[in-house]
Write a protein that holds these residues in place. Sequence first.
Motif, PDB file in Angstrom:
ATOM      1  N   ASP A   5       0.837  -1.196   0.000  1.00  0.00           N
ATOM      2  CA  ASP A   5       0.000   0.000   0.000  1.00  0.00           C
ATOM      3  C   ASP A   5       0.879   1.257   0.000  1.00  0.00           C
ATOM      4  O   ASP A   5       0.817   2.088   0.915  1.00  0.00           O
ATOM      5  CB  ASP A   5      -0.931   0.007   1.218  1.00  0.00           C
ATOM      6  N   PRO A   6       1.699   1.441  -1.054  1.00  0.00           N
ATOM      7  CA  PRO A   6       2.716   2.501  -1.024  1.00  0.00           C
ATOM      8  C   PRO A   6       2.157   3.906  -0.983  1.00  0.00           C
ATOM      9  O   PRO A   6       2.797   4.823  -0.453  1.00  0.00           O
ATOM     10  CB  PRO A   6       3.503   2.254  -2.315  1.00  0.00           C
ATOM     11  N   THR A   7       0.963   4.120  -1.529  1.00  0.00           N
ATOM     12  CA  THR A   7       0.447   5.496  -1.586  1.00  0.00           C
ATOM     13  C   THR A   7       0.045   6.036  -0.228  1.00  0.00           C
ATOM     14  O   THR A   7      -0.199   7.241  -0.089  1.00  0.00           O
ATOM     15  CB  THR A   7      -0.757   5.572  -2.548  1.00  0.00           C
ATOM     16  N   ALA A   8       0.001   5.163   0.773  1.00  0.00           N
ATOM     17  CA  ALA A   8      -0.275   5.658   2.131  1.00  0.00           C
ATOM     18  C   ALA A   8       0.902   6.468   2.664  1.00  0.00           C
ATOM     19  O   ALA A   8       0.733   7.279   3.594  1.00  0.00           O
ATOM     20  CB  ALA A   8      -0.563   4.483   3.065  1.00  0.00           C
ATOM     21  N   ARG A   9       2.097   6.294   2.062  1.00  0.00           N
ATOM     22  CA  ARG A   9       3.307   6.978   2.552  1.00  0.00           C
ATOM     23  C   ARG A   9       4.055   7.741   1.466  1.00  0.00           C
ATOM     24  O   ARG A   9       4.899   8.587   1.778  1.00  0.00           O
ATOM     25  CB  ARG A   9       4.262   5.959   3.192  1.00  0.00           C
TER      26      ARG A   9
END
Length: 505
Positions: free
Chosen positions: A256-260
């Motif tokens: 879930d890279p778009t959380a960071r």
Amino acid sequence: MTVPTSALVIPDLLRARAGALPDQDAINVRGQRSITYAEWDARSNAVARGLLARVGGGRGVRVGLLFGGDDWIEYAVAYLGVLKAGATAVHVNDNLPVEELERRFAQCSVAGVVHGAAQPWPHREDRWSARTVELEDADASPVDAEVLPEDIADVLYTSGTTGPAKPFTNPHGNQTYGRGSAALGALTNPAPLLAPMPLGTTSSATTVAVLATTTPSPLIVCSPDDPEEIARLIAEHRCGTVILTPWTAIRLMGIDPTARHDLTSITSVGNASAPMPPRTARQLLAAMPDAVISSAYAQSEAVPAIIMGTVDPDRHLVVGRAGRGTEVVVVDEQGEPVAPGELGEIWLRSQAPKRLYLDSELNALVHAGGWTRTRDRGRMSADGEVTLFDRAVDVITVGGVPVSSLEVEAAAYEHPGVREAAAVAVPDPVLGQSVAVVAALAEGTEPHELIDFLAQRLPPHSTPTAVHRMDELPRGGTGKVLKFALRAALADAQPLTPAARPAVR
């Protein structure tokens, strides 16, 4: 239809860039250290001189390159130094067992091994070894060694997904095919290109020999095994392009890279190695809303022949149309073209110098009349659009009906509890073969749930009779699943989850 074969050799690509852009970074490793084109050119000259002083002559000499981790700069210097001396580079990765390294070095008759600081290799009476810096001569001026387009630049290895990896030769003219002066211009795209690649592979050889010397964008390299860092580098450097294998993409979306991290700078995703699961493609496009996912279908032995296309999650096995300089045909078992839309074997051809196996008998099986038999099954429409069906060895024949393992896997990845999945054939006393899925499942997901899920999405003959749990699927150096190992392991296994025998339609 064809492109004139380039008269260039790989060192010419570096010399052209060093002359035009001497102070520009050629390779940036993880955003932490880099080498300019001028530095790369000079240091590789010094390695070539040191190598020639050691072996006396370059042509015909094979030199192993043993590197790993982040040692891209020393690898690139050693690689181009070997090529400038007229010698041949044998690329290996430090993740390989010692026994496999020895097998490859013996198989290729390497005279010596250039290795990284973290990969010491014993010096033997019949095989020297040295670090890159230990080969560098004090004189970094260009060497006077004749190198021709037909000379062998590399011995590369297949991915090993169908059995032990097999070596094949790669001429200079194969890598430089179609790359005239127009391909060697200035860096015209300021948005960096990120290439997460393992060292010591066909991918790393192409990244260094071609991508780093011809890309219009600054090049950043990193490991494919750290999805968090891939996301960080995209965000920090505002990368415009990222090259991803399906396995790298699956792991990247799995965190879930778009959380960071902000991945919206990406406008182009290059997909190589295998078809991307539709769920993963949709996730990438959601995380990178301005991106187009381009696919490149090829076989290592057929390069630079290539089929190019755009990934459409709703048509995930459509790989595109023949690229510039490529011919494609789909044939039957006698090598005759099949009618449009009929299933057959995909053959590829280009006019570039051929990549050939060290095994002449294998060459006779794979190459015919300038064509390379891909051993992949597929279909081609009347207007030349190619749809992949499966690797021939991976096709599962259920009661005489061919089942695409790729279709089964794509459906399995749609289940949110599936982290990894591979479909393979297992013996069936009635139907000959049936479908089994080996999967890494999230906690709380049970095998019977996946069977029920797939039964709602696949025809009865494609629905697996068993789902086998595995924490991690066996993979080769490029991330491809080693299906031959799964088939061997499951040949005598009992289904972990009973399921009704599928009806054959």
